[in-house]
Motif scaffolding. Structure first.
Motif, PDB file in Angstrom:
ATOM      1  N   VAL A  27       0.883  -0.960   0.191  1.00  0.00           N
ATOM      2  CA  VAL A  27      -0.294   0.127   0.509  1.00  0.00           C
ATOM      3  C   VAL A  27       0.526   1.524   0.032  1.00  0.00           C
ATOM      4  O   VAL A  27       0.350   1.897  -0.764  1.00  0.00           O
ATOM      5  CB  VAL A  27      -0.997   0.033   1.156  1.00  0.00           C
ATOM      6  N   ALA A  28       2.061   1.837   1.344  1.00  0.00           N
ATOM      7  CA  ALA A  28       2.946   1.962   1.341  1.00  0.00           C
ATOM      8  C   ALA A  28       3.234   2.550  -0.471  1.00  0.00           C
ATOM      9  O   ALA A  28       3.706   4.457  -0.829  1.00  0.00           O
ATOM     10  CB  ALA A  28       3.896   2.317   2.142  1.00  0.00           C
ATOM     11  N   GLU A  29       3.657   1.890  -1.200  1.00  0.00           N
ATOM     12  CA  GLU A  29       5.355   1.364  -2.586  1.00  0.00           C
ATOM     13  C   GLU A  29       3.747   2.192  -3.094  1.00  0.00           C
ATOM     14  O   GLU A  29       4.020   3.196  -3.850  1.00  0.00           O
ATOM     15  CB  GLU A  29       4.622   0.418  -2.504  1.00  0.00           C
ATOM     16  N   GLN A  30       2.192   2.268  -3.556  1.00  0.00           N
ATOM     17  CA  GLN A  30       1.715   2.532  -4.281  1.00  0.00           C
ATOM     18  C   GLN A  30       0.854   3.919  -4.271  1.00  0.00           C
ATOM     19  O   GLN A  30       0.528   4.410  -4.604  1.00  0.00           O
ATOM     20  CB  GLN A  30       0.349   1.202  -4.299  1.00  0.00           C
ATOM     21  N   MET A  31       1.629   4.097  -2.875  1.00  0.00           N
ATOM     22  CA  MET A  31       0.901   5.966  -2.618  1.00  0.00           C
ATOM     23  C   MET A  31       2.082   6.917  -2.645  1.00  0.00           C
ATOM     24  O   MET A  31       2.018   7.930  -2.119  1.00  0.00           O
ATOM     25  CB  MET A  31       0.383   5.632  -0.901  1.00  0.00           C
ATOM     26  N   GLY A  32       3.657   6.086  -2.552  1.00  0.00           N
ATOM     27  CA  GLY A  32       5.193   6.549  -2.802  1.00  0.00           C
ATOM     28  C   GLY A  32       5.477   7.207  -1.519  1.00  0.00           C
ATOM     29  O   GLY A  32       6.397   8.025  -1.146  1.00  0.00           O
ATOM     30  N   LEU A  33       5.083   6.432  -0.385  1.00  0.00           N
ATOM     31  CA  LEU A  33       5.229   6.364   1.059  1.00  0.00           C
ATOM     32  C   LEU A  33       6.188   4.997   1.613  1.00  0.00           C
ATOM     33  O   LEU A  33       6.771   4.420   1.013  1.00  0.00           O
ATOM     34  CB  LEU A  33       4.049   6.378   2.017  1.00  0.00           C
ATOM     35  N   GLY A 102      -8.609   9.200  -1.500  1.00  0.00           N
ATOM     36  CA  GLY A 102      -9.661   8.809  -1.925  1.00  0.00           C
ATOM     37  C   GLY A 102      -9.291   7.515  -3.117  1.00  0.00           C
ATOM     38  O   GLY A 102      -9.803   6.582  -2.742  1.00  0.00           O
ATOM     39  N   LYS A 103      -8.430   8.354  -3.933  1.00  0.00           N
ATOM     40  CA  LYS A 103      -7.891   7.332  -4.300  1.00  0.00           C
ATOM     41  C   LYS A 103      -7.415   6.045  -3.852  1.00  0.00           C
ATOM     42  O   LYS A 103      -7.099   4.955  -4.721  1.00  0.00           O
ATOM     43  CB  LYS A 103      -7.255   7.969  -5.555  1.00  0.00           C
ATOM     44  N   PHE A 104      -6.288   5.946  -2.499  1.00  0.00           N
ATOM     45  CA  PHE A 104      -6.165   4.599  -2.465  1.00  0.00           C
ATOM     46  C   PHE A 104      -7.028   3.665  -1.082  1.00  0.00           C
ATOM     47  O   PHE A 104      -7.100   2.889  -1.248  1.00  0.00           O
ATOM     48  CB  PHE A 104      -5.029   5.086  -1.371  1.00  0.00           C
ATOM     49  N   GLU A 105      -9.031   4.149  -1.424  1.00  0.00           N
ATOM     50  CA  GLU A 105     -10.066   3.453  -0.991  1.00  0.00           C
ATOM     51  C   GLU A 105     -10.096   2.307  -1.493  1.00  0.00           C
ATOM     52  O   GLU A 105     -10.257   1.067  -0.769  1.00  0.00           O
ATOM     53  CB  GLU A 105     -10.466   4.010  -0.998  1.00  0.00           C
ATOM     54  N   GLN A 106      -9.332   1.736  -2.315  1.00  0.00           N
ATOM     55  CA  GLN A 106      -9.403  -0.036  -2.632  1.00  0.00           C
ATOM     56  C   GLN A 106      -8.948  -0.475  -2.390  1.00  0.00           C
ATOM     57  O   GLN A 106      -9.198  -1.476  -2.650  1.00  0.00           O
ATOM     58  CB  GLN A 106      -8.882   0.799  -4.634  1.00  0.00           C
ATOM     59  N   LEU A 107      -7.482  -0.648  -2.479  1.00  0.00           N
ATOM     60  CA  LEU A 107      -6.180  -0.943  -2.083  1.00  0.00           C
ATOM     61  C   LEU A 107      -7.152  -1.585  -0.181  1.00  0.00           C
ATOM     62  O   LEU A 107      -6.488  -2.628   0.095  1.00  0.00           O
ATOM     63  CB  LEU A 107      -5.367  -0.132  -1.130  1.00  0.00           C
ATOM     64  N   PHE A 108      -7.535  -0.818   0.256  1.00  0.00           N
ATOM     65  CA  PHE A 108      -7.749  -1.145   1.799  1.00  0.00           C
ATOM     66  C   PHE A 108      -8.984  -1.778   1.877  1.00  0.00           C
ATOM     67  O   PHE A 108      -9.923  -2.071   2.120  1.00  0.00           O
ATOM     68  CB  PHE A 108      -7.864   0.103   3.060  1.00  0.00           C
ATOM     69  N   GLY A 109      -9.954  -1.367   0.443  1.00  0.00           N
ATOM     70  CA  GLY A 109     -11.393  -2.597   0.159  1.00  0.00           C
ATOM     71  C   GLY A 109     -11.025  -3.654  -0.108  1.00  0.00           C
ATOM     72  O   GLY A 109     -12.046  -4.362   0.775  1.00  0.00           O
ATOM     73  N   LYS A 110      -9.907  -4.226  -0.843  1.00  0.00           N
ATOM     74  CA  LYS A 110      -9.565  -5.107  -0.288  1.00  0.00           C
ATOM     75  C   LYS A 110      -9.228  -5.874   0.590  1.00  0.00           C
ATOM     76  O   LYS A 110      -9.965  -6.983   1.129  1.00  0.00           O
ATOM     77  CB  LYS A 110      -9.111  -5.381  -1.456  1.00  0.00           C
TER      78      LYS A 110
END
Length: 148
Positions: A27-33, A102-110
């Protein structure tokens, strides 16, 4: 407690921990963190309002110096901003900026869908036992690991 029971639960907890770390790293990688930055952002998001850097340090177990670096990176990435405390202008608070989250919500949705799938296998009485276990695990772990 029987040694084999402790060994079995230790293996479960180690596997759960490893999967959790891998999930948050992804998740962090996809957020650039970094994973640490993402978890500190999560702490700030779950707070009831803006936090001081000191409070983030307390909640995360990181040093205040490390938290300053985390806040700098989160601010550069646009996830938080520093604001003055309206009650004490000398204090600086860290406020989450909801913009791109909001664009990262799908990551947590899974992850939430997985939780729903697992919990659906238990009745209400079993869920109460699981919840009590998790609450005790969190309290004990925080006391022994984070608050030391």
């Amino acid at each position: 407690m029987e040694p084999e029971v402790l060994e079995r639960f230790t293996l479960y907890m180690r596997e759960q921990s490893a999967l959790t770390v891998m999930f948050h790293t992804k998740v962090a990688e996809q957020m650039g963190l970094s994973a640490t930055d993402e978890k500190c952002l999560d702490l700030a998001m779950r707070a009831e309002g803006p936090l001081t850097a000191g409070r983030i340090a307390e909640l995360s177990g990181l040093s205040t110096g490390a938290v300053t670096g985390v806040i700098d990176r989160l601010e550069r990435a646009g996830f938080v901003r520093r604001v003055r405390d309206p009650h004490d202008r000398r204090k600086v608070l860290v406020q989450v900026t909801p913009g791109d989250l909001g664009k990262f919500e799908q990551l947590f949705g899974k992850a939430q869908a997985s939780l729903v799938e697992v919990l659906s296998h238990f009745d209400d009485d079993e869920l109460q036992v699981i919840e009590r276990y998790l609450q005790l695990q969190i309290e004990t772990f925080r006391r022994r690991v984070i608050d030391t």
